[in-house]
Design an enzyme around this catalytic site. Structure first.
Site, PDB file in Angstrom:
ATOM      1  N   CYS A 224      22.916  12.004 -25.496  1.00 44.11           N
ATOM      2  CA  CYS A 224      21.529  12.031 -25.923  1.00 44.11           C
ATOM      3  C   CYS A 224      20.590  11.396 -24.795  1.00 44.11           C
ATOM      4  O   CYS A 224      19.351  11.744 -24.989  1.00 44.11           O
ATOM      5  CB  CYS A 224      21.331  11.219 -27.210  1.00 44.11           C
ATOM      6  N   ASP A 225      21.070  10.534 -23.917  1.00 44.61           N
ATOM      7  CA  ASP A 225      20.102   9.748 -23.351  1.00 44.61           C
ATOM      8  C   ASP A 225      20.161   9.881 -21.579  1.00 44.61           C
ATOM      9  O   ASP A 225      19.229   9.529 -21.077  1.00 44.61           O
ATOM     10  CB  ASP A 225      20.196   8.099 -23.685  1.00 44.61           C
TER      11      ASP A 225
ATOM     12  N   CYS B 114      25.219   6.503 -26.530  1.00 41.74           N
ATOM     13  CA  CYS B 114      25.226   8.016 -26.549  1.00 41.74           C
ATOM     14  C   CYS B 114      24.604   8.725 -25.212  1.00 41.74           C
ATOM     15  O   CYS B 114      23.651   8.824 -25.165  1.00 41.74           O
ATOM     16  CB  CYS B 114      24.462   8.762 -27.574  1.00 41.74           C
TER      17      CYS B 114
END
Ligand code: FAD
Ligand code: NDP
Length: 323
Positions: A144-145, A141
């Site tokens: 997200c990261d 992801c």
């Protein structure tokens, strides 16, 4: 906790499909109970859109809407009309005895009908080094990261050639110094719009006909990803590419394992539906990505959630002996 009450309808899953089904079922006065999941399959309640930023193609939001915000709004709308939401993962279902039983680790509930809307999760590649460097440079992801310090101003690699891969590569250009895309064929699967975005971006380089074979990096608790081994199909050669980030965007697997042989699934474990959303057991319906390996969009998931609720409502109405 077990209850003797028999619900008309239980919905399993909390993405666009589950919340749309809940909205329609609640407005039909079916008082649905919805199990939203607790990091089921590694995805937060609210589903896959909780792992993305701006959703630009959901109708009604001309300027786009933040994915997690859209899912909070869907939950609120379903609850407003009387949906009860449990943030619990369904561990098992009994579809062999009526009324059906749906069990989480906190409760066991009975229902005449069930809608399964448990979505899908990102696939992993299973290459050597994956477990060692997972969350230490390898992620599924980017949204997200990407902002983590280990990726800032570093060279990064995305695997895959679909919409997710293009979206993630484009997003990563905000953080990395350069973004490679390893595409196993010589063409992208992504929509034309997304293709244009990556093909025209000066920071993105596409490695056509390229497979990722292994991840390498530092040792010990602080060891992070440092490079990957690539296989180039055109000359059959392997080479090392120094990268600090490896982002998987290679598709999804349906969240259907909790059904444990009680419904007909296809070879890829997607739920098979006939007559719109009807599953192989009468009174059980499925919608969204768990039964759709093809379209896999928020709006198609929501649309099929509506269909599942209407199908469940009609089926319940036809079972006059039980309601
Ligand atoms: P999901 O969104 O997958 O939600 C299912 C939910 O059910 C999850 O929260 C899961 O944890 C839960 N669950 C699973 N098992 C259980 C269980 N046993 N018990 C209880 N709960 C369970 N589509 C677009 O249209 N536009 C976009 O811009 C877009 N961007 C995307 C970006 C990314 C990074 C990804 C991964 C997907 C994107 N998609 C986009 C696709 C879209 O998110 C999906 O098609 C859609 O979310 C599918 O909805 P769903 O309701 O079927 O399931
Ligand atoms: P897709 O299945 O569409 O694409 C997966 C990609 O990964 C393909 O290019 C595939 O290659 C490649 N791949 C699969 N397995 C491997 C492997 N083992 N090694 C290397 N490459 C591999 O998945 P997406 O997650 O991209 O998209 C899922 C759905 O979500 C789609 O319907 C998409 O449209 C939607 N979506 C929409 C977005 C938007 O509209 N903004 C954003 C993100 C997703 P090959 O092509 O060779 O099979």
């Amino acid at each position: 906790m077990s209850s003797t009450k028999i619900h008309a309808l239980i919905i399993i899953g909390s993405g666009p499909a589950g919340y749309t089904a809940a909205l329609y079922a609640a407005r039909a006065r079916l008082e649905p109970v919805l199990f939203a999941g607790w990091m089921a399959g590694g995805i937060a309640a609210g589903g896959q859109l909780t792992s993305t930023s701006i959703v630009e193609n959901f109708p009604g939001f001309p300027k786009g809407i933040d994915g997690p915000e859209l899912m909070v709004l869907m939950q609120e709308q379903a609850e407003r009309f009387g949906t009860t939401v449990f943030i619990e993962t369904v561990e098992s279902v009994d579809l062999k005895t009526r009324p059906f039983t749906v069990s989480s680790n906190a409760r066991s509930l009975k229902a005449h009908s069930i809608i399964i809307a448990s979505g899908a999760i990102a696939k992993r590649m299973g290459i050597p080094g994956e477990d060692k460097y997972w969350d230490k440079g390898i992620s599924a992801c980017a949204i997200c990261d990407a902002a983590l310090p280990i990726f800032r101003n570093k060279e990064l690699l995305v695997v895959g050639g679909g919409d997710s891969a293009c979206e993630e590569a484009y997003f990563l250009t905000k953080f990395g110094s350069k973004v490679y895309m390893a595409v196993r064929r010589n063409e992208l699967r992504a929509s034309k719009e997304m293709q244009d975005r990556v093909l025209q971006h000066p920071k993105i380089e596409i490695l056509w006909g390229t497979e990722v074979k292994e991840a390498h990096g530092g040792e010990g608790l602080r060891g992070t990803l440092e490079s990957v081994t690539l296989f180039q199909k055109k000359d059959g050669k392997e080479r090392q590419l120094p990268v600090s980030g490896l982002f998987y965007a290679i598709g999804h697997s349906p969240n259907s394992s909790f059904l444990a042989g009680q419904l007909t699934l296809d070879a890829a474990q997607y739920i098979v539906t006939t007559h719109n959303t009807q599953c192989s057991v009468e009174g059980v319906f499925a919608c969204g990505d768990v039964q759709d390996a093809h379209y896999r969009q928020a709006i198609t998931a929501a649309g099929s959630g509506c269909m599942a609720a209407l199908d469940a409502e009609h089926w319940l109405a036809s079972q006059k002996n039980i309601i």
